[in-house]
Design a protein around this motif. Structure first.
Motif, PDB file in Angstrom:
ATOM      1  N   MET A 284       0.863  -1.194   0.000  1.00 49.40           N
ATOM      2  CA  MET A 284       0.000   0.000   0.000  1.00 49.40           C
ATOM      3  C   MET A 284       0.894   1.237   0.000  1.00 49.40           C
ATOM      4  O   MET A 284       1.798   1.343   0.827  1.00 49.40           O
ATOM      5  N   LYS A 285       0.566   2.130  -0.922  1.00 49.70           N
ATOM      6  CA  LYS A 285       1.333   3.364  -1.010  1.00 49.70           C
ATOM      7  C   LYS A 285       0.849   4.360   0.032  1.00 49.70           C
ATOM      8  O   LYS A 285      -0.266   4.271   0.545  1.00 49.70           O
ATOM      9  N   PHE A 286       1.710   5.340   0.273  1.00 50.80           N
ATOM     10  CA  PHE A 286       1.370   6.325   1.292  1.00 50.80           C
ATOM     11  C   PHE A 286       0.154   7.141   0.885  1.00 50.80           C
ATOM     12  O   PHE A 286      -0.664   7.520   1.730  1.00 50.80           O
ATOM     13  N   GLU A 287       0.012   7.384  -0.404  1.00 52.48           N
ATOM     14  CA  GLU A 287      -1.135   8.160  -0.875  1.00 52.48           C
ATOM     15  C   GLU A 287      -2.431   7.433  -0.576  1.00 52.48           C
ATOM     16  O   GLU A 287      -3.424   8.043  -0.121  1.00 52.48           O
ATOM     17  N   GLN A 288      -2.413   6.111  -0.805  1.00 54.29           N
ATOM     18  CA  GLN A 288      -3.598   5.319  -0.502  1.00 54.29           C
ATOM     19  C   GLN A 288      -3.893   5.332   0.998  1.00 54.29           C
ATOM     20  O   GLN A 288      -5.042   5.485   1.431  1.00 54.29           O
ATOM     21  N   PHE A 289      -2.809   5.122   1.793  1.00 58.76           N
ATOM     22  CA  PHE A 289      -2.963   5.103   3.259  1.00 58.76           C
ATOM     23  C   PHE A 289      -3.525   6.431   3.748  1.00 58.76           C
ATOM     24  O   PHE A 289      -4.439   6.463   4.586  1.00 58.76           O
ATOM     25  N   TRP A 290      -3.022   7.504   3.228  1.00 59.49           N
ATOM     26  CA  TRP A 290      -3.459   8.818   3.691  1.00 59.49           C
ATOM     27  C   TRP A 290      -4.912   9.079   3.285  1.00 59.49           C
ATOM     28  O   TRP A 290      -5.698   9.621   4.068  1.00 59.49           O
ATOM     29  N   ASN A 291      -5.268   8.696   2.076  1.00 55.20           N
ATOM     30  CA  ASN A 291      -6.646   8.894   1.634  1.00 55.20           C
ATOM     31  C   ASN A 291      -7.624   8.064   2.456  1.00 55.20           C
ATOM     32  O   ASN A 291      -8.752   8.494   2.733  1.00 55.20           O
ATOM     33  N   ILE A 292      -7.195   6.864   2.825  1.00 55.67           N
ATOM     34  CA  ILE A 292      -8.066   6.026   3.669  1.00 55.67           C
ATOM     35  C   ILE A 292      -8.295   6.685   5.018  1.00 55.67           C
ATOM     36  O   ILE A 292      -9.429   6.737   5.529  1.00 55.67           O
ATOM     37  N   LEU A 293      -7.211   7.201   5.622  1.00 51.41           N
ATOM     38  CA  LEU A 293      -7.367   7.852   6.923  1.00 51.41           C
ATOM     39  C   LEU A 293      -8.242   9.095   6.818  1.00 51.41           C
ATOM     40  O   LEU A 293      -9.053   9.375   7.717  1.00 51.41           O
ATOM     41  N   ARG A 294      -8.108   9.838   5.730  1.00 49.34           N
ATOM     42  CA  ARG A 294      -8.946  11.032   5.572  1.00 49.34           C
ATOM     43  C   ARG A 294     -10.409  10.648   5.401  1.00 49.34           C
ATOM     44  O   ARG A 294     -11.305  11.303   5.942  1.00 49.34           O
ATOM     45  N   ALA A 295     -10.629   9.543   4.662  1.00 52.80           N
ATOM     46  CA  ALA A 295     -12.014   9.128   4.429  1.00 52.80           C
ATOM     47  C   ALA A 295     -12.647   8.541   5.685  1.00 52.80           C
ATOM     48  O   ALA A 295     -13.863   8.701   5.913  1.00 52.80           O
ATOM     49  N   ARG A 296     -11.832   7.859   6.503  1.00 52.31           N
ATOM     50  CA  ARG A 296     -12.372   7.206   7.708  1.00 52.31           C
ATOM     51  C   ARG A 296     -11.986   7.957   8.980  1.00 52.31           C
ATOM     52  O   ARG A 296     -11.883   7.384  10.045  1.00 52.31           O
ATOM     53  N   LYS A 297     -11.796   9.256   8.865  1.00 53.97           N
ATOM     54  CA  LYS A 297     -11.304  10.015  10.008  1.00 53.97           C
ATOM     55  C   LYS A 297     -12.271  10.030  11.182  1.00 53.97           C
ATOM     56  O   LYS A 297     -11.854  10.035  12.342  1.00 53.97           O
ATOM     57  N   TRP A 298     -13.559  10.012  10.878  1.00 53.75           N
ATOM     58  CA  TRP A 298     -14.510  10.072  11.997  1.00 53.75           C
ATOM     59  C   TRP A 298     -14.525   8.764  12.781  1.00 53.75           C
ATOM     60  O   TRP A 298     -14.654   8.781  14.015  1.00 53.75           O
ATOM     61  N   ILE A 299     -14.381   7.681  12.058  1.00 54.18           N
ATOM     62  CA  ILE A 299     -14.292   6.399  12.769  1.00 54.18           C
ATOM     63  C   ILE A 299     -13.017   6.339  13.617  1.00 54.18           C
ATOM     64  O   ILE A 299     -13.047   5.924  14.783  1.00 54.18           O
ATOM     65  N   ALA A 300     -11.879   6.791  13.043  1.00 56.31           N
ATOM     66  CA  ALA A 300     -10.621   6.785  13.780  1.00 56.31           C
ATOM     67  C   ALA A 300     -10.685   7.695  14.993  1.00 56.31           C
ATOM     68  O   ALA A 300     -10.231   7.348  16.089  1.00 56.31           O
ATOM     69  N   LEU A 301     -11.314   8.901  14.788  1.00 51.68           N
ATOM     70  CA  LEU A 301     -11.431   9.821  15.930  1.00 51.68           C
ATOM     71  C   LEU A 301     -12.332   9.241  17.008  1.00 51.68           C
ATOM     72  O   LEU A 301     -12.101   9.442  18.209  1.00 51.68           O
ATOM     73  N   ALA A 302     -13.354   8.518  16.596  1.00 47.85           N
ATOM     74  CA  ALA A 302     -14.252   7.906  17.582  1.00 47.85           C
ATOM     75  C   ALA A 302     -13.523   6.849  18.415  1.00 47.85           C
ATOM     76  O   ALA A 302     -13.672   6.788  19.641  1.00 47.85           O
ATOM     77  N   VAL A 303     -12.725   6.029  17.735  1.00 46.69           N
ATOM     78  CA  VAL A 303     -11.972   5.004  18.465  1.00 46.69           C
ATOM     79  C   VAL A 303     -10.951   5.640  19.393  1.00 46.69           C
ATOM     80  O   VAL A 303     -10.792   5.238  20.549  1.00 46.69           O
ATOM     81  N   LEU A 304     -10.243   6.657  18.888  1.00 48.92           N
ATOM     82  CA  LEU A 304      -9.252   7.341  19.730  1.00 48.92           C
ATOM     83  C   LEU A 304      -9.908   7.980  20.938  1.00 48.92           C
ATOM     84  O   LEU A 304      -9.417   7.862  22.075  1.00 48.92           O
ATOM     85  N   SER A 305     -11.026   8.637  20.715  1.00 48.48           N
ATOM     86  CA  SER A 305     -11.718   9.284  21.837  1.00 48.48           C
ATOM     87  C   SER A 305     -12.210   8.255  22.848  1.00 48.48           C
ATOM     88  O   SER A 305     -12.138   8.471  24.074  1.00 48.48           O
ATOM     89  N   LEU A 306     -12.723   7.142  22.340  1.00 49.34           N
ATOM     90  CA  LEU A 306     -13.219   6.108  23.253  1.00 49.34           C
ATOM     91  C   LEU A 306     -12.098   5.568  24.129  1.00 49.34           C
ATOM     92  O   LEU A 306     -12.280   5.412  25.347  1.00 49.34           O
ATOM     93  N   VAL A 307     -10.926   5.312  23.527  1.00 50.48           N
ATOM     94  CA  VAL A 307      -9.815   4.757  24.314  1.00 50.48           C
ATOM     95  C   VAL A 307      -9.332   5.773  25.336  1.00 50.48           C
ATOM     96  O   VAL A 307      -9.108   5.444  26.510  1.00 50.48           O
ATOM     97  N   VAL A 308      -9.166   7.029  24.909  1.00 49.01           N
ATOM     98  CA  VAL A 308      -8.650   8.058  25.831  1.00 49.01           C
ATOM     99  C   VAL A 308      -9.639   8.315  26.947  1.00 49.01           C
ATOM    100  O   VAL A 308      -9.262   8.409  28.132  1.00 49.01           O
TER     101      VAL A 308
END
Length: 446
Positions: free
Chosen positions: A1-25
């Protein structure tokens, strides 16, 4: 997986990632705030590895072993030390402690051992890396209890080290005491054998007696050498008989020989002058015969005297030889007696030495078994902490952020793999296997 793909995935799924991060913290923060506060108290002790034994004064070699400090740490965190803390603080007799034991174990097992294992779970023992200092810490929900337990473990550690030393000394003392009676009986037996041997042989002062007999032997040997010389000389003189020089050189013999020579000359003169029948000639011949007879008698007498002197000297030599042989036998007997006596004396000395050493070690081990001195110095006693040592909210939140970021990235990637979308040029190339000649840039509407 290229960095461009990885970055686009994180941008597209940012709300899910932020939700998981917030839940853990938030979960970590909630748990940290809800957990009871923990207080840690620590005592500091120093182990004197150069200490000398208080009884013998000799340096203890075991203190210099590389594993000595690790052994001390294990002793502090041992069940034996924890049991001493339980007994010293009387946990097993407290009603609330018994209630807790019954609630958690249902009454199975020994309450002392259960409390000892429970206390060891919150004990923290850390040796210093570059010194002989050991930190003994204890963590509890109450600051006073934490300080009390830390100090109790230090005191129990001191008592344990003293008990280890005194227990070994007590065992050694019992062993030496059991050996003393046998060693004392051995001393008495060897002394009795020595006394019996002296009485049987009639020995009072062996060295003086042997010296006197040896001196007598030397005197007899000297006399024998002198008598042998005299015997040889007398025998050599006696071999000549009447012609021996001692006989011929005797003044009386010489006088008679001269007298005989004169008389023979007178006899010859009378024979020529008067003839053999003349009275003067006969008188002269009678005188010559008388003188010759007297000379022969003296020669025989002196020769017999030389033989007798040689015989007497030989007899004396024989007597001295017999005396010398008898004296040698006596000296050898005395030497044999002294050898036997020396063996018995050495047996007595060895038995006495073994008894004295055992008696000394008995006294030494008895003192060691009663000694309550340890090579441990308390540098700092634990006091009640002013602030709690845990939970550490900031540290837990920081760790939760790190863990949350990892979980957020993993969750975003997992959701993307479950619902794959085309988000970059590389996605089309990977999915269709064709090259893209050109891309239309995103237009920004004004």
């Amino acid at each position: 997986m290229k960095f461009e793909q990885f970055w686009n995935i994180l941008r597209a799924r940012k709300w899910i990632a932020l939700a998981v991060l917030s839940l853990v913290v938030l979960s970590a923060l909630a748990v940290s705030l809800l957990l009871p506060k923990q207080y840690s108290a620590a005592s500091v002790v120093a182990v004197d590895i150069k200490a000398n034994d208080p009884v013998t004064g000799q340096p203890v070699v075991g203190y210099l072993a590389p594993s000595f400090m690790a052994t001390q740490v294990d002793i502090i965190a041992s069940q034996n030390t924890a049991l001493k803390v339980v007994d010293a603080l009387g946990f097993a007799n407290l009603p609330e402690a018994r209630s807790r034991f019954l609630a958690e174990t249902g009454g199975h097992g020994d309450i002392r051992h259960w409390f000892a294992e429970t206390l060891l779970k919150h004990l923290d023992v850390k040796p210093s890396r570059d010194s002989n200092v050991i930190n003994v810490g204890y963590t509890a929900t109450e600051p006073r209890f934490a300080a009390t337990l830390a100090n109790a473990f230090v005191q129990a550690y001191v008592r344990t080290t003293v008990e280890i030393k005194t227990a070994a000394a007590q065992q050694n003392n019992q062993f030496f005491q059991s050996q003393l009676k046998g060693l004392q009986a051995n001393v008495a037996q060897t002394q009795q054998r020595l006394s019996d041997y002296q009485q049987q042989q009639g020995i009072v002062a062996t060295d003086e007696r042997l010296d006197i007999e040896t001196q007598r032997l030397n005197e007899i040997a000297s006399q024998l050498v002198g008598v042998q010389s005299l015997t040889y000389d007398a025998q050599s003189r006696a071999r000549g008989g009447a012609a021996a020089p001692d006989v011929l050189n005797n003044p009386l013999i010489q006088q008679l020989k001269n007298q005989l020579a004169q008389q023979e000359a007178k006899l010859k003169e009378q024979a020529e002058k008067n003839g053999p029948n003349h009275p003067h000639y006969l008188q002269a011949r009678a005188e010559v015969e008388a003188t010759r007879a007297q000379l022969n008698q003296l020669l025989a007498q002196y020769a017999s005297g030389l033989s007798g002197a040689a015989g007497n000297s030989a007899a004396r030599q024989g007597a001295l030889q017999q005396a010398l042989a008898a004296q040698k036998a006596r000296v050898l007997e005395l030497k044999s007696q002294r050898s036997g006596l020396e063996i018995l004396k050495r047996d007595v000395e060895n038995a006495q030495r073994a008894y004295d050493q055992a008696l000394q070690r008995t006294s030494q081990t008895m003192l060691e078994s009663r000694s309550d001195q340890a090579n441990i110095i308390v540098l700092r006693s634990a006091t009640e902490p002013d602030r709690p040592s845990g939970p550490r909210v900031l540290l837990n939140v920081a760790l939760a952020i790190v863990l949350g970021l990892l979980l957020a990235v993993v969750t975003a990637l997992g959701v993307e793999l479950a619902d794959r979308r085309i988000r970059a040029r590389a996605d089309i190339e990977d999915a269709l296997g064709i090259d893209i000649l050109a891309t239309i840039p995103t237009l920004k509407l004004q």
